[in-house]
Design a protein around this motif. Sequence first.
Motif, PDB file in Angstrom:
ATOM      1  N   SER A 163     -20.873  16.035 -45.457  1.00 20.55           N
ATOM      2  CA  SER A 163     -21.354  16.486 -46.762  1.00 20.55           C
ATOM      3  C   SER A 163     -20.369  16.095 -47.862  1.00 20.55           C
ATOM      4  O   SER A 163     -20.739  16.020 -49.030  1.00 20.55           O
ATOM      5  CB  SER A 163     -21.598  17.996 -46.733  1.00 20.55           C
ATOM      6  OG  SER A 163     -20.385  18.655 -46.424  1.00 20.55           O
ATOM      7  N   GLY A 164     -19.099  15.820 -47.484  1.00 17.75           N
ATOM      8  CA  GLY A 164     -18.129  15.396 -48.485  1.00 17.75           C
ATOM      9  C   GLY A 164     -17.937  13.887 -48.561  1.00 17.75           C
ATOM     10  O   GLY A 164     -17.123  13.401 -49.344  1.00 17.75           O
ATOM     11  N   LEU A 165     -18.673  13.133 -47.731  1.00 15.10           N
ATOM     12  CA  LEU A 165     -18.465  11.686 -47.710  1.00 15.10           C
ATOM     13  C   LEU A 165     -19.359  10.986 -48.728  1.00 15.10           C
ATOM     14  O   LEU A 165     -20.476  11.425 -48.980  1.00 15.10           O
ATOM     15  CB  LEU A 165     -18.763  11.120 -46.316  1.00 15.10           C
ATOM     16  CG  LEU A 165     -17.836  11.576 -45.185  1.00 15.10           C
ATOM     17  CD1 LEU A 165     -18.253  10.923 -43.873  1.00 15.10           C
ATOM     18  CD2 LEU A 165     -16.387  11.250 -45.506  1.00 15.10           C
ATOM     19  N   GLN A 166     -18.839   9.888 -49.258  1.00 11.50           N
ATOM     20  CA  GLN A 166     -19.627   9.133 -50.215  1.00 11.50           C
ATOM     21  C   GLN A 166     -19.652   7.664 -49.836  1.00 11.50           C
ATOM     22  O   GLN A 166     -18.734   7.169 -49.208  1.00 11.50           O
ATOM     23  CB  GLN A 166     -19.010   9.280 -51.612  1.00 11.50           C
ATOM     24  CG  GLN A 166     -19.371  10.610 -52.239  1.00 11.50           C
ATOM     25  CD  GLN A 166     -18.562  10.908 -53.464  1.00 11.50           C
ATOM     26  OE1 GLN A 166     -17.635  10.183 -53.787  1.00 11.50           O
ATOM     27  NE2 GLN A 166     -18.914  11.975 -54.147  1.00 11.50           N
ATOM     28  N   SER A 216     -13.629   7.317 -45.748  1.00 12.96           N
ATOM     29  CA  SER A 216     -13.429   6.931 -47.146  1.00 12.96           C
ATOM     30  C   SER A 216     -13.286   5.417 -47.271  1.00 12.96           C
ATOM     31  O   SER A 216     -12.986   4.723 -46.303  1.00 12.96           O
ATOM     32  CB  SER A 216     -12.160   7.608 -47.688  1.00 12.96           C
ATOM     33  OG  SER A 216     -11.031   7.012 -47.085  1.00 12.96           O
ATOM     34  N   ALA A 217     -13.514   4.941 -48.475  1.00 13.34           N
ATOM     35  CA  ALA A 217     -13.373   3.509 -48.742  1.00 13.34           C
ATOM     36  C   ALA A 217     -11.919   3.065 -48.524  1.00 13.34           C
ATOM     37  O   ALA A 217     -11.664   1.956 -48.053  1.00 13.34           O
ATOM     38  CB  ALA A 217     -13.813   3.200 -50.172  1.00 13.34           C
ATOM     39  N   ASP A 218     -10.966   3.938 -48.843  1.00  9.47           N
ATOM     40  CA  ASP A 218      -9.534   3.611 -48.672  1.00  9.47           C
ATOM     41  C   ASP A 218      -9.230   3.233 -47.214  1.00  9.47           C
ATOM     42  O   ASP A 218      -8.523   2.266 -46.939  1.00  9.47           O
ATOM     43  CB  ASP A 218      -8.665   4.832 -49.016  1.00  9.47           C
ATOM     44  CG  ASP A 218      -8.581   5.026 -50.508  1.00  9.47           C
ATOM     45  OD1 ASP A 218      -9.120   4.147 -51.229  1.00  9.47           O
ATOM     46  OD2 ASP A 218      -8.008   6.043 -50.937  1.00  9.47           O
ATOM     47  N   ALA A 219      -9.758   4.051 -46.292  1.00 12.44           N
ATOM     48  CA  ALA A 219      -9.481   3.815 -44.884  1.00 12.44           C
ATOM     49  C   ALA A 219     -10.026   2.453 -44.468  1.00 12.44           C
ATOM     50  O   ALA A 219      -9.370   1.695 -43.760  1.00 12.44           O
ATOM     51  CB  ALA A 219     -10.105   4.913 -44.033  1.00 12.44           C
ATOM     52  N   GLU A 220     -11.234   2.143 -44.918  1.00  8.46           N
ATOM     53  CA  GLU A 220     -11.827   0.868 -44.551  1.00  8.46           C
ATOM     54  C   GLU A 220     -11.018  -0.287 -45.126  1.00  8.46           C
ATOM     55  O   GLU A 220     -10.780  -1.294 -44.460  1.00  8.46           O
ATOM     56  CB  GLU A 220     -13.284   0.798 -45.034  1.00  8.46           C
ATOM     57  CG  GLU A 220     -14.150   1.743 -44.227  1.00  8.46           C
ATOM     58  CD  GLU A 220     -15.625   1.642 -44.568  1.00  8.46           C
ATOM     59  OE1 GLU A 220     -16.020   0.697 -45.273  1.00  8.46           O
ATOM     60  OE2 GLU A 220     -16.367   2.534 -44.134  1.00  8.46           O
ATOM     61  N   ASN A 221     -10.576  -0.121 -46.369  1.00  7.16           N
ATOM     62  CA  ASN A 221      -9.755  -1.177 -46.968  1.00  7.16           C
ATOM     63  C   ASN A 221      -8.480  -1.397 -46.160  1.00  7.16           C
ATOM     64  O   ASN A 221      -8.080  -2.529 -45.907  1.00  7.16           O
ATOM     65  CB  ASN A 221      -9.377  -0.804 -48.406  1.00  7.16           C
ATOM     66  CG  ASN A 221     -10.600  -0.857 -49.319  1.00  7.16           C
ATOM     67  OD1 ASN A 221     -11.591  -1.507 -48.981  1.00  7.16           O
ATOM     68  ND2 ASN A 221     -10.530  -0.166 -50.440  1.00  7.16           N
ATOM     69  N   ALA A 222      -7.846  -0.273 -45.776  1.00  6.55           N
ATOM     70  CA  ALA A 222      -6.588  -0.383 -45.036  1.00  6.55           C
ATOM     71  C   ALA A 222      -6.801  -1.098 -43.715  1.00  6.55           C
ATOM     72  O   ALA A 222      -5.991  -1.932 -43.304  1.00  6.55           O
ATOM     73  CB  ALA A 222      -5.994   1.012 -44.789  1.00  6.55           C
ATOM     74  N   TYR A 223      -7.914  -0.787 -43.050  1.00  5.55           N
ATOM     75  CA  TYR A 223      -8.169  -1.437 -41.766  1.00  5.55           C
ATOM     76  C   TYR A 223      -8.519  -2.907 -41.961  1.00  5.55           C
ATOM     77  O   TYR A 223      -7.971  -3.796 -41.300  1.00  5.55           O
ATOM     78  CB  TYR A 223      -9.296  -0.730 -41.003  1.00  5.55           C
ATOM     79  CG  TYR A 223      -9.581  -1.408 -39.691  1.00  5.55           C
ATOM     80  CD1 TYR A 223      -8.805  -1.146 -38.572  1.00  5.55           C
ATOM     81  CD2 TYR A 223     -10.588  -2.371 -39.588  1.00  5.55           C
ATOM     82  CE1 TYR A 223      -9.019  -1.807 -37.369  1.00  5.55           C
ATOM     83  CE2 TYR A 223     -10.806  -3.040 -38.385  1.00  5.55           C
ATOM     84  CZ  TYR A 223     -10.016  -2.755 -37.290  1.00  5.55           C
ATOM     85  OH  TYR A 223     -10.222  -3.423 -36.112  1.00  5.55           O
ATOM     86  N   ASN A 263     -18.699   1.204 -46.130  1.00  2.00           N
ATOM     87  CA  ASN A 263     -18.692   2.085 -47.281  1.00  2.00           C
ATOM     88  C   ASN A 263     -18.899   1.252 -48.538  1.00  2.00           C
ATOM     89  O   ASN A 263     -18.184   0.277 -48.773  1.00  2.00           O
ATOM     90  CB  ASN A 263     -17.356   2.826 -47.341  1.00  2.00           C
ATOM     91  CG  ASN A 263     -17.401   3.991 -48.292  1.00  2.00           C
ATOM     92  OD1 ASN A 263     -17.838   3.837 -49.438  1.00  2.00           O
ATOM     93  ND2 ASN A 263     -16.970   5.146 -47.833  1.00  2.00           N
ATOM     94  N   SER A 264     -19.869   1.631 -49.366  1.00  2.00           N
ATOM     95  CA  SER A 264     -20.182   0.809 -50.531  1.00  2.00           C
ATOM     96  C   SER A 264     -19.020   0.798 -51.527  1.00  2.00           C
ATOM     97  O   SER A 264     -18.944  -0.067 -52.390  1.00  2.00           O
ATOM     98  CB  SER A 264     -21.452   1.325 -51.203  1.00  2.00           C
ATOM     99  OG  SER A 264     -21.243   2.663 -51.605  1.00  2.00           O
ATOM    100  N   GLY A 265     -18.091   1.775 -51.397  1.00  2.00           N
ATOM    101  CA  GLY A 265     -16.956   1.804 -52.297  1.00  2.00           C
ATOM    102  C   GLY A 265     -15.812   0.901 -51.876  1.00  2.00           C
ATOM    103  O   GLY A 265     -14.803   0.776 -52.578  1.00  2.00           O
ATOM    104  N   ALA A 266     -15.964   0.248 -50.700  1.00  2.00           N
ATOM    105  CA  ALA A 266     -14.849  -0.559 -50.194  1.00  2.00           C
ATOM    106  C   ALA A 266     -14.684  -1.830 -51.014  1.00  2.00           C
ATOM    107  O   ALA A 266     -15.644  -2.346 -51.596  1.00  2.00           O
ATOM    108  CB  ALA A 266     -15.081  -0.894 -48.734  1.00  2.00           C
ATOM    109  N   ASP A 267     -13.462  -2.308 -51.031  1.00  2.00           N
ATOM    110  CA  ASP A 267     -13.104  -3.470 -51.836  1.00  2.00           C
ATOM    111  C   ASP A 267     -13.513  -4.743 -51.090  1.00  2.00           C
ATOM    112  O   ASP A 267     -13.058  -4.989 -49.980  1.00  2.00           O
ATOM    113  CB  ASP A 267     -11.580  -3.430 -52.029  1.00  2.00           C
ATOM    114  CG  ASP A 267     -11.114  -4.621 -52.832  1.00  2.00           C
ATOM    115  OD1 ASP A 267     -11.964  -5.268 -53.482  1.00  2.00           O
ATOM    116  OD2 ASP A 267      -9.901  -4.891 -52.798  1.00  2.00           O
ATOM    117  N   THR A 268     -14.380  -5.542 -51.703  1.00  2.00           N
ATOM    118  CA  THR A 268     -14.839  -6.749 -51.027  1.00  2.00           C
ATOM    119  C   THR A 268     -14.289  -8.006 -51.684  1.00  2.00           C
ATOM    120  O   THR A 268     -14.670  -9.120 -51.319  1.00  2.00           O
ATOM    121  CB  THR A 268     -16.373  -6.842 -51.032  1.00  2.00           C
ATOM    122  OG1 THR A 268     -16.809  -6.800 -52.392  1.00  2.00           O
ATOM    123  CG2 THR A 268     -16.999  -5.709 -50.259  1.00  2.00           C
TER     124      THR A 268
END
Lengths: 314, 382
Positions: B96-99, B286-293, B304-309
Amino acid sequence: MVAPPVPTVEATAPRTTPVRRGRRRRLTARDILVLSVVVGVTVVLDLALIWGTSVVSVLLSFTNYDGISPIKWVGIKNYHDILTINPEFGTAVRNNLLWLVFLGLIATPFGIFLAVLLDRQLRFSRFYQSALYLPVALSLAVIGFLTQLILSQDQGVVNAILGRTHGNGIDFLGDSRLNIWMVLLFAGWRHVGYIMILYLAGLKSVDPALKEAAVIDGANPVQTFLRVVFPAMRPINVIVLVITVIESLRAFDIVYAINTGRNGLQLLSVLVVDNIIGEASRIGYGSAIAVMLMLVTLGFVITYLVNILREDSR
Amino acid sequence: MTQSLLTPSHAKQTISLGSNYSDPTPKKGIQGMIDAYQSKSGNTVKVNTTEHNTYQTNITRYLQGNPDDVAAWFAGYRMQFFASKGYLADISDVWSGLQGFNDALKNASTGADGKQYFVPIYQYPWGMFYRKTLFDSKGYKPPATWDDLITLAKQMQKDGLTPIGFADKDGWPAMGTFDYINMRKNGYQFHVDLMAGKESWTSDKVKNVGTSFGKKEVGLIVFGTPHVVLQAPTPADVDDSILFPFPAIDPANGVDSVEAPIDGFMVPKKAKNLTGAKDLAKYIGSADAENAYLKVDNSNVAVNSGADTSAYTSMQKQAIGLTQKAKSISQYMDRDTRPDFAQTVMISAIQSFIDKHSPSDIDALCTNIEAQKKSIFANPVS
């Protein structure tokens, strides 16, 4: 299991009584204690680890247990499914039988043949002996990896020697009609050394006078071996036979190292592992295969024991 | 409980993470993500890495025994199976807190009971690959339809090339090809129903898939992006590999479905530090985690649509093009169906599909799969 030869008991009873009297020994309290501990521990371990687990496997084989859900009795459904709709079961049985036939008719006799040759004090006999025995020091899993190095389609030694390195290599291990024979070849390579060393040790213990007598009576080497030495080696022959059967039925590691026992390399042991261990967790189903493997093994063991007991009571 | 009263909720915690990211690059990627989490939250994360095949093989016993607080796993049916068995903790409150997650991702993370049990971290589409330099030199064009593909495969054979690239020692790579032919011929919904045991394996639809498959008409190579990126000898080889969608077979289905398995993490019910586990799960979403990975492992694409592409490689851009255009996203055969069926029946059945040629062989094979399916699906999951 094996009925003692009843009619002879009465006839022999009077004769054996006087012999036994002189052998009677008195056990001290300490002897009894030591004996009961030694025997007791062994019996308890045997019951718990071998018979206990076997009985549990048999019971589980009639259930649909998956390691998580409650156990439900399904009768002979697992056995029925294995025998009717599991295409891998037939292949596995065929492969185990091939294994038995190959080791029994080719590898074992060849190992015996080598042992007889080496027993004749050839030059460099020690060297041959070590060279032939060397693969036995390797685990079958390691031999599986060696097999890959030698027979791989694109990087294997054999294909390199044949000059087939550009995508046209022979797929020794990937072709399901070919791979079982390749594996048997390598499993046999190890088995020959094993049998050779066992048999060689046995041959050394045969009284040379027997062989000399045979030669004086005009027997040629083949006759000497088949008529005189071979029968005298009965205990070793039995061990060799049992080892051959056991090796064929428990074969597992070499195929598992090559391709986890799939695509033509199925074995009963692999099916048991694939069903029970792993994400599938079909514990009931896998147990049913294990029980069938156990029954086949018991068949051999019982035949063997019956023979031994019958000979000993003679 | 007493402890949580005594220590404030933001106190330093120790969380353990079970990981199957055992290859060097993914392992570094996970470490990168965890480092970022540790410096952000102040918590300590202990990563327990297991070789990935071993991890997957042992998952049942792992979840029952002594699991870590957060554990790596796969989305879809393969996760739902364990959720139904009651071995996963409900993390709907985390969700519920994820975006930044679309419905397809949420569905793939949801159990049969409608609760969420999984947090995705990335996905990787499967498609066909070809070598650009090779295609340019021979004047080939990537095929758009099945007929094009067959023509191309024939031409390649004439030119002395092997049009087929299959690596099926482990049993699973060919499943992707089967899935694609099935989805192109029969549509996404049929794939889902077939995997769920609702459709019959003896139907003509499946047999048609088998026939195409058995004829070895399939050319080129069907793979997931990480298999190409992580195993190519040099980066230049990666740049030379072009990804294109599996060709259309039935125009009604076009190329609307893409097979793009989603990897991520779940919280076992037996987790010792549930609060910490949920906190970490929230970060992973979170988008941060995906970016880091993905900064370390550029073979996958963010979910995550917020991730940096912006720093995507050409392969990642192609991959994301493929998934964005897709109407439905399937997982993978062994993730869309029950593990007991995938592991003990389908692996060997798919290998037989490759070997069989005549329609009667395929009939027999399909009848057999159906019989085994009925027997296995007769056991309820929960």
